[in-house]
Design a protein around this motif. Structure first.
Motif, PDB file in Angstrom:
ATOM      1  N   UNK A   1     -10.607  19.485  11.641  1.00 59.88           N
ATOM      2  CA  UNK A   1     -10.638  20.924  11.966  1.00 59.88           C
ATOM      3  C   UNK A   1     -12.056  21.451  12.211  1.00 59.88           C
ATOM      4  N   UNK A   2     -13.013  21.032  11.390  1.00 60.83           N
ATOM      5  CA  UNK A   2     -14.405  21.456  11.596  1.00 60.83           C
ATOM      6  C   UNK A   2     -14.993  20.816  12.842  1.00 60.83           C
ATOM      7  N   UNK A   3     -14.751  19.529  13.008  1.00 58.73           N
ATOM      8  CA  UNK A   3     -15.312  18.801  14.145  1.00 58.73           C
ATOM      9  C   UNK A   3     -14.823  19.339  15.481  1.00 58.73           C
ATOM     10  N   UNK A   4     -13.536  19.607  15.572  1.00 55.71           N
ATOM     11  CA  UNK A   4     -12.979  20.138  16.825  1.00 55.71           C
ATOM     12  C   UNK A   4     -13.534  21.528  17.111  1.00 55.71           C
ATOM     13  N   UNK A   5     -13.629  22.351  16.076  1.00 56.73           N
ATOM     14  CA  UNK A   5     -14.154  23.704  16.255  1.00 56.73           C
ATOM     15  C   UNK A   5     -15.573  23.674  16.822  1.00 56.73           C
TER      16      UNK A   5
ATOM     17  N   UNK B   1     -22.657  16.694  20.224  1.00 58.33           N
ATOM     18  CA  UNK B   1     -23.413  15.639  19.540  1.00 58.33           C
ATOM     19  C   UNK B   1     -23.347  15.785  18.028  1.00 58.33           C
ATOM     20  N   UNK B   2     -23.363  17.014  17.545  1.00 63.50           N
ATOM     21  CA  UNK B   2     -23.231  17.237  16.095  1.00 63.50           C
ATOM     22  C   UNK B   2     -21.821  16.892  15.651  1.00 63.50           C
ATOM     23  N   UNK B   3     -20.830  17.354  16.403  1.00 62.41           N
ATOM     24  CA  UNK B   3     -19.435  17.095  16.058  1.00 62.41           C
ATOM     25  C   UNK B   3     -19.173  15.598  15.928  1.00 62.41           C
ATOM     26  N   UNK B   4     -19.784  14.813  16.772  1.00 61.33           N
ATOM     27  CA  UNK B   4     -19.626  13.361  16.738  1.00 61.33           C
ATOM     28  C   UNK B   4     -20.585  12.714  15.732  1.00 61.33           C
ATOM     29  N   UNK B   5     -21.844  13.084  15.811  1.00 65.17           N
ATOM     30  CA  UNK B   5     -22.872  12.448  14.985  1.00 65.17           C
ATOM     31  C   UNK B   5     -22.697  12.659  13.496  1.00 65.17           C
ATOM     32  N   UNK B   6     -22.169  13.810  13.119  1.00 67.44           N
ATOM     33  CA  UNK B   6     -21.985  14.075  11.684  1.00 67.44           C
ATOM     34  C   UNK B   6     -21.080  13.019  11.055  1.00 67.44           C
ATOM     35  N   UNK B   7     -20.120  12.520  11.838  1.00 65.52           N
ATOM     36  CA  UNK B   7     -19.218  11.509  11.290  1.00 65.52           C
ATOM     37  C   UNK B   7     -19.965  10.210  11.003  1.00 65.52           C
TER      38      UNK B   7
ATOM     39  N   UNK C   1     -19.789  18.477   2.716  1.00 69.13           N
ATOM     40  CA  UNK C   1     -19.965  19.667   3.563  1.00 69.13           C
ATOM     41  C   UNK C   1     -20.389  20.878   2.744  1.00 69.13           C
ATOM     42  N   UNK C   2     -19.786  21.039   1.606  1.00 65.47           N
ATOM     43  CA  UNK C   2     -20.016  22.240   0.821  1.00 65.47           C
ATOM     44  C   UNK C   2     -21.354  22.259   0.089  1.00 65.47           C
ATOM     45  N   UNK C   3     -22.086  21.170   0.106  1.00 63.93           N
ATOM     46  CA  UNK C   3     -23.417  21.156  -0.522  1.00 63.93           C
ATOM     47  C   UNK C   3     -24.371  22.112   0.191  1.00 63.93           C
ATOM     48  N   UNK C   4     -24.364  22.101   1.539  1.00 62.29           N
ATOM     49  CA  UNK C   4     -25.247  22.975   2.321  1.00 62.29           C
ATOM     50  C   UNK C   4     -24.543  23.629   3.505  1.00 62.29           C
ATOM     51  N   UNK C   5     -23.279  23.320   3.691  1.00 64.81           N
ATOM     52  CA  UNK C   5     -22.541  23.837   4.836  1.00 64.81           C
ATOM     53  C   UNK C   5     -22.488  22.813   5.955  1.00 64.81           C
ATOM     54  N   UNK C   6     -21.564  23.019   6.874  1.00 70.38           N
ATOM     55  CA  UNK C   6     -21.352  22.076   7.969  1.00 70.38           C
ATOM     56  C   UNK C   6     -22.627  21.856   8.782  1.00 70.38           C
ATOM     57  N   UNK C   7     -23.305  22.946   9.143  1.00 68.65           N
ATOM     58  CA  UNK C   7     -24.455  22.843  10.040  1.00 68.65           C
ATOM     59  C   UNK C   7     -25.600  22.015   9.470  1.00 68.65           C
TER      60      UNK C   7
END
Length: 175
Positions: free
Chosen positions: A45-49, A56-62, A91-97
């Motif tokens: 859900x976060x990645x698609x959003x 690049x973030x949506x993919x690289x974060x994984x 994710x909740x340590x500092x947020x998605x970004x």
């Protein structure tokens, strides 16, 4: 879709091997691989959003998540394996970004050149995967697009884990 995922696998493996980030034979770590489905369901859900504006973030974060799970496995798996939602925990340590920074700094304990090199390698892997995905010419919003996105995430997760295992000394070379 299996052929597309296999192409991603081969390309990423070849690239990471040329960068000396993985060996010819990738390590096997069933505990980390078994966490994939649970992490993917929580992440998607976060990645698609984020995908349209920040692919690049949506993919690289994984890829970072795969590294973190491998590190958790090596450090204190008996604790981390029991966390209900390992993705949300990170994710909740500092947020998605800022999840990439959290993983590099607080999980992998990187700084300086190592921090920057990992950022560049992960960015390049995400770009390669995004480029391969765009060359599939899949109609956005379709089941096929979703499946292709999940294939991308899966390979990035596995390669992230393989990179981290390699960095921790789990080499897969003939003795």
């Amino acid at each position: 879709m299996e052929q597309f995922e296999e192409q991603l696998h081969q390309d990423l493996h070849q690239f990471l091997q040329s960068m000396k980030e993985v060996d010819e034979r990738l390590p096997e770590c069933p505990d980390v691989e078994d966490k994939w489905e649970e992490i993917a369901k929580a992440y998607i859900p976060d990645g698609i959003r984020e995908f349209n504006d920040f692919p690049s973030a949506s993919l690289g974060w994984m890829m970072y998540i795969g590294m973190a799970v491998a590190k958790f496995w090596d450090a204190e798996w008996e604790i981390y394996s029991k966390i209900d939602n390992l993705y949300a925990y990170m994710r909740d340590k500092r947020g998605y970004d800022a999840m990439d920074e959290y993983i590099r700094e607080d999980v992998l304990l990187l700084q300086g050149v190592d921090y920057t090199v990992l950022e560049k390698v992960t960015g390049e892997c995400a770009s390669r995967v995004y480029n391969a995905l765009m060359h599939q010419h899949i109609e956005p919003g379709t089941k096929e697009a979703f499946d292709a996105y999940v294939s991308c995430l899966h390979q990035l997760y596995l390669m992230g884990a393989a990179m981290q295992l390699n960095r921790m000394g789990y080499y897969m070379k003939k003795m």
